[in-house]
Design a protein around this motif. Structure first.
Motif, PDB file in Angstrom:
ATOM      1  N   THR A   1       5.426   1.581  -8.479  1.00 36.41           N
ATOM      2  CA  THR A   1       4.116   0.993  -8.773  1.00 36.41           C
ATOM      3  C   THR A   1       4.245  -0.490  -9.077  1.00 36.41           C
ATOM      4  O   THR A   1       3.455  -1.314  -8.596  1.00 36.41           O
ATOM      5  CB  THR A   1       3.468   1.713  -9.970  1.00 36.41           C
TER       6      THR A   1
ATOM      7  N   ARG B   1       1.972   6.422  -7.253  1.00 38.18           N
ATOM      8  CA  ARG B   1       1.014   7.373  -7.824  1.00 38.18           C
ATOM      9  C   ARG B   1       1.458   8.810  -7.567  1.00 38.18           C
ATOM     10  O   ARG B   1       1.371   9.667  -8.446  1.00 38.18           O
ATOM     11  CB  ARG B   1      -0.376   7.131  -7.236  1.00 38.18           C
ATOM     12  N   ARG B   2       1.941   9.070  -6.381  1.00 45.40           N
ATOM     13  CA  ARG B   2       2.316  10.428  -6.012  1.00 45.40           C
ATOM     14  C   ARG B   2       3.491  10.928  -6.844  1.00 45.40           C
ATOM     15  O   ARG B   2       3.491  12.073  -7.321  1.00 45.40           O
ATOM     16  CB  ARG B   2       2.671  10.490  -4.531  1.00 45.40           C
TER      17      ARG B   2
ATOM     18  N   ARG C   1       0.934   3.948  -3.201  1.00 46.35           N
ATOM     19  CA  ARG C   1       0.635   5.368  -2.983  1.00 46.35           C
ATOM     20  C   ARG C   1       1.809   6.239  -3.419  1.00 46.35           C
ATOM     21  O   ARG C   1       1.616   7.284  -4.059  1.00 46.35           O
ATOM     22  CB  ARG C   1       0.315   5.605  -1.507  1.00 46.35           C
TER      23      ARG C   1
ATOM     24  N   ILE D   1       0.832  -1.204   0.000  1.00 52.30           N
ATOM     25  CA  ILE D   1       0.000   0.000   0.000  1.00 52.30           C
ATOM     26  C   ILE D   1       0.866   1.253   0.000  1.00 52.30           C
ATOM     27  O   ILE D   1       0.609   2.217  -0.737  1.00 52.30           O
ATOM     28  CB  ILE D   1      -0.943  -0.006   1.218  1.00 52.30           C
ATOM     29  N   VAL D   2       1.939   1.242   0.813  1.00 52.83           N
ATOM     30  CA  VAL D   2       2.854   2.386   0.856  1.00 52.83           C
ATOM     31  C   VAL D   2       3.496   2.616  -0.509  1.00 52.83           C
ATOM     32  O   VAL D   2       3.576   3.749  -1.003  1.00 52.83           O
ATOM     33  CB  VAL D   2       3.952   2.161   1.920  1.00 52.83           C
TER      34      VAL D   2
END
Length: 343
Positions: free
Chosen positions: A167, A159-160, A156, A152-153
């Protein structure tokens, strides 16, 4: 020899500071260290779970975590290289190094899948009972929770920072979570039914799933190395910003974009009356670039100024993203943003 006199130093324009419009290179290696740490922890836990139960499914799960470790090391190297600034031999930086990492990760996934599927066939032909199911599964679930949290980290962060490497690594770890869930289901079914061959069957299916993940990563890395354009919605966003500057005198064409790691590049041709001064054209281009960066975000935008009366200014490329013309905008809205629709 005749040389031009540059004049007094005070007459020369001072060098301006960088505008900050160029894509900024970031060191994202801290996320790779997190991925490496997670891989070491999960390998340890899953090997313990396999040794306790003897499940080939859990062995296959542990093998995939070894791949995660190798991939995380490749990610670390790629991110370190990608963070290097532009130099005299690499004017656009080193961000494409991220694609090599994704390709390596995809190939490592294929290797893991082959090992898993081979082991599953061997165990199917020579089934063995599973022992200490409860403790083994508990350890495996803890390992999956570690992978899930790190995934999850990474997703995120990917994407950021628009990082294909992060990814890809996040997707890989999340796939590992679902793989572990499948293995747990297989072990539970064996414990409930007593059918030992269910364990290698689940392991084989896990191998097929891993092959698919590897193929997708290799495909994405190949597209990046071949200068894939930005997504359609991003191209459309840029075109909409450019359309705000369209008038009877000013229009745009030849919008082309590409992605290089977490950097984005775009170029567009700006057509203006040939009678305009260089200063007029320059002022317009500065406005356009500022508007794109303010409304769209970090991107390296190049504007090429052309006289609209010159036939050579048209038909430059066979592939480009369309930008609304003056007539298109007037037909759709009744006027242009600059209000010059009157004849």
């Amino acid at each position: 020899m005749v040389s031009a006199n540059p004049g007094p130093a005070s007459d020369q324009p001072e060098a301006s500071a960088p505008s900050g419009r160029a894509p900024q290179t970031r060191d994202l290696s801290r996320f790779a260290y997190l991925s490496i740490a997670a891989a070491v922890v999960t390998i340890t836990l899953k090997v313990i779970a396999w040794r306790i139960t003897g499940s080939v499914g859990l062995l296959s799960d542990a093998a995939e975590s070894v791949v995660n470790l190798v991939a995380a090391i490749a990610v670390l190297i790629a991110l370190k290289v990608a963070a290097m600034p532009a130099d005299k031999n690499h004017h656009f930086g080193h961000t494409k190094a991220e694609y090599f990492s994704a390709a390596v990760e995809g190939m490592m996934i294929f290797v893991a899948a082959l090992v898993i599927m081979y082991t599953a066939v061997e165990r199917f032909l020579h089934p063995q009972p599973i022992e200490n199911v409860g403790l083994g599964l508990a350890i495996s679930v803890v390992a999956s929770a570690v992978n899930g949290g790190v995934a999850i980290v990474l997703l995120r962060a990917g994407r950021r920072y628009r990082s294909l490497t992060l990814t890809a690594d996040g997707k890989h770890l999340m796939t590992d979570v679902w793989t572990s869930a499948g293995v747990v289901v297989g072990v539970v079914l064996v414990a409930l039914t007593g059918i030992a061959r269910l364990d290698p069957v689940i392991a084989f299916l896990v191998g097929i799933n891993i092959v698919w993940t590897g193929w997708k990563l290799i495909r994405e890395s190949t597209e990046g190395l071949m200068d894939i354009s930005m997504p359609k919605e991003d191209n459309r966003a840029i075109a909409e910003i450019l359309a705000r500057f369209v008038t009877r005198e000013v229009h745009f064409h030849a919008l082309r974009t590409r992605v290089s790691g977490h950097h984005r590049f775009a170029e567009v041709h700006v057509l203006v009356p040939g009678a305009w001064t260089v200063q007029q054209g320059h002022d317009l281009v500065e406005e356009v670039e500022e508007a794109v960066h303010r409304g769209f975000g970090e991107i390296a935008l190049t504007c090429h100024l052309e006289p609209s009366e010159d036939p050579r200014a048209y038909g430059d490329y066979t592939a480009e993203f369309p930008i609304p013309t003056h007539d298109d905008i007037v037909a759709a809205h009744g006027s242009t943003p600059r209000g010059d629709d009157q004849a």
